[in-house]
Every structure is written in structure tokens, then in C-alpha cells.
Motif scaffolding. Structure first.
Motif, PDB file in Angstrom:
ATOM      1  N   ALA A 207       1.450  -1.254   0.244  1.00 34.53           N
ATOM      2  CA  ALA A 207       0.022   0.360  -0.080  1.00 34.53           C
ATOM      3  C   ALA A 207       0.766   1.017  -0.188  1.00 34.53           C
ATOM      4  N   ARG A 208       1.730   1.862   1.103  1.00 35.27           N
ATOM      5  CA  ARG A 208       3.035   2.618   0.981  1.00 35.27           C
ATOM      6  C   ARG A 208       3.321   2.399  -0.765  1.00 35.27           C
ATOM      7  N   GLU A 209       3.502   1.554  -1.246  1.00 36.86           N
ATOM      8  CA  GLU A 209       4.965   1.516  -1.936  1.00 36.86           C
ATOM      9  C   GLU A 209       3.697   2.339  -3.637  1.00 36.86           C
ATOM     10  N   SER A 210       2.475   1.702  -3.475  1.00 36.33           N
ATOM     11  CA  SER A 210       1.517   2.095  -4.775  1.00 36.33           C
ATOM     12  C   SER A 210       0.471   3.565  -4.330  1.00 36.33           C
ATOM     13  N   ALA A 211       1.509   3.695  -2.730  1.00 36.58           N
ATOM     14  CA  ALA A 211       0.736   5.255  -2.528  1.00 36.58           C
ATOM     15  C   ALA A 211       1.361   6.521  -3.291  1.00 36.58           C
TER      16      ALA A 211
END
Length: 89
Positions: A85-89
Motif C-alpha cells: 500500500a505504501r509503494e502504491s500510494a
């Protein structure tokens, strides 16, 4: 017939009945179901199997705490999801 799990009604180092006998005892139509149950019991460290010899009880209680393993697995999954989720944000 007792409703206790088969390993609870047997002695340690005792031999389990054959697959067909277990099918009859538990009214299970598929030998595959019995084999799957045996695989689970092997994984939990309760029985061991030897091809051509059968299955033997080696313990009356699991060696691992399955709930602790599941909670640890869930924590790992949550960490992977959070990182994604952090990488996709």
C-alpha cells in the motif's frame, strides 16, 4: 463409536488401523479423505506413516501451537499488504 479424534483413542507407538478400516469406523466414503487427515496429523507431529507398514501414533498432543502459527502468518501478511500500500500510494 467414540467421537474423539482417532489419535486420542490410541496409544503412543500404537499402530493405527488401515485406511479401509478407518473409512468404515468414521463412515467416510473416500480413502482420499483419510489420507488427507493422516497428512494433517503427520504435519502436526501426531503420527508418522511408513509405506507398506501403516501409520503409527507418536504423540497425543500437537508439537506446535497452530494458533500462534496462524497469528504469526497473519502478521506477516499484514506487513506485506502495508508495504504494498505504501509503494502504491
Amino acid at each position: 463409536m467414540s467421537h474423539l479424534p482417532v489419535h486420542r483413542r490410541r496409544r503412543v507407538r500404537g499402530r493405527l488401523p488401515g485406511i479401509s478400516a478407518l473409512q468404515e469406523e468414521y463412515d467416510v466414503p473416500s480413502a482420499g479423505t483419510i489420507r488427507q487427515a493422516q497428512e494433517i496429523l503427520v504435519h502436526e507431529g501426531l503420527i508418522r506413516t511408513e509405506q507398506g507398514s501403516g501409520a503409527w501414533v507418536v504423540a497425543l498432543a500437537p508439537k506446535t501451537d497452530i494458533m500462534a502459527e496462524l497469528l504469526e502468518l497473519r502478521a506477516r501478511i499484514d506487513r506485506v499488504i502495508a508495504a504494498y500500500a505504501r509503494e502504491s500510494a
